[in-house]
Design a protein around this motif. Structure first.
Motif, PDB file in Angstrom:
ATOM      1  N   ASP A 147      35.811  48.672  29.544  1.00  0.00           N
ATOM      2  CA  ASP A 147      35.349  49.620  30.640  1.00  0.00           C
ATOM      3  C   ASP A 147      36.059  50.891  30.939  1.00  0.00           C
ATOM      4  N   SER A 148      37.325  50.844  30.465  1.00  0.00           N
ATOM      5  CA  SER A 148      38.330  52.015  30.982  1.00  0.00           C
ATOM      6  C   SER A 148      38.329  53.009  29.679  1.00  0.00           C
ATOM      7  N   ASN A 149      38.466  54.313  29.796  1.00  0.00           N
ATOM      8  CA  ASN A 149      38.828  55.224  28.774  1.00  0.00           C
ATOM      9  C   ASN A 149      40.244  55.455  28.233  1.00  0.00           C
ATOM     10  N   ASN A 151      41.594  56.413  40.267  1.00  0.00           N
ATOM     11  CA  ASN A 151      41.618  56.763  38.968  1.00  0.00           C
ATOM     12  C   ASN A 151      41.868  55.373  37.919  1.00  0.00           C
ATOM     13  N   ALA A 152      42.600  54.462  38.677  1.00  0.00           N
ATOM     14  CA  ALA A 152      43.219  53.363  37.788  1.00  0.00           C
ATOM     15  C   ALA A 152      43.428  52.190  38.449  1.00  0.00           C
ATOM     16  N   THR A 153      43.461  51.162  37.807  1.00  0.00           N
ATOM     17  CA  THR A 153      43.926  49.823  38.392  1.00  0.00           C
ATOM     18  C   THR A 153      44.876  49.201  37.671  1.00  0.00           C
ATOM     19  N   THR A 200      40.141  54.452  34.690  1.00  0.00           N
ATOM     20  CA  THR A 200      38.373  54.714  34.679  1.00  0.00           C
ATOM     21  C   THR A 200      38.372  56.329  35.168  1.00  0.00           C
ATOM     22  N   PHE A 245      44.721  50.339  34.046  1.00  0.00           N
ATOM     23  CA  PHE A 245      43.421  50.524  33.385  1.00  0.00           C
ATOM     24  C   PHE A 245      42.963  51.755  34.135  1.00  0.00           C
ATOM     25  N   GLN A 288      37.894  44.762  31.156  1.00  0.00           N
ATOM     26  CA  GLN A 288      38.719  46.145  31.517  1.00  0.00           C
ATOM     27  C   GLN A 288      39.154  47.041  30.306  1.00  0.00           C
TER      28      GLN A 288
END
Length: 179
Positions: free
Chosen positions: A19-21, A46-48, A83, A81, A16
């Protein structure tokens, strides 16, 4: 030797982080399950948002090459996180924290750079990517319009001058004919 369930949790967190910015670390102490569910719905797309164990998160962050979270990993922690658009996610967290003071933004990471809670709030104050792109396109359009106007201005001025001379010449000819 690490237990398999903890090793799997660390691997998942590491993925995670990679994979996330962006990732925003929060403290959720005092929030109900319903409020956490509402926050997850707010951030979806947008996010988890996941509740995490601090020691496993520290190990996963180190494995993913993420710096700057170790000192903030204290107390009950959860991570968003990101993304999608980091600005939209930061706005969602900021707005939810205003409505629910139990949610505390501790800090985060954006493109490998550690952020403080104040910097995340500043990020939330930015306009979304789409709005900024629209403003940029408007500025380009305005400068192109101005350039086109500057190029056509001399020709327009010349046409006006020629029309004025033609009218003056016709007025002189009609005055001579009348005399």
């Amino acid at each position: 030797m690490a237990r398999p369930d903890k090793a799997a949790a660390v691997a998942e967190l590491t993925d995670q982080f990679r994979d996330s910015n962006a990732a925003v670390l929060t403290e959720y102490r005092g929030l109900t399950v319903a409020q956490l569910k509402q926050l997850r719905r707010t951030l979806s797309g947008n996010a988890t948002y996941a509740v995490v164990k601090n020691t496993l998160t520290a190990i996963a962050a180190k494995q993913a090459g993420v710096e700057g979270l170790d000192d903030k990993l204290a107390g009950p922690s959860a991570i968003a996180f990101v993304t999608g658009d980091p600005v939209t996610a930061a706005k969602g967290l900021r707005d939810f924290a205003k409505a629910n003071p139990a949610l505390v933004i501790k800090g985060g990471v954006l493109d490998g750079r550690a952020l403080t809670a104040a910097e995340i709030i500043k990020l939330a104050d930015l306009e979304s990517r789409e709005v900024l792109l629209a403003k940029l396109a408007g500025a380009f359009k305005a400068s192109l319009y101005q350039a086109a106007y500057l190029f056509t201005a001399p020709a327009t001025q010349a046409v006006r001058t020629i029309d004025a001379l033609r009218e003056k010449n016709q007025a002189e000819v009609s005055t001579e004919e009348a005399a």
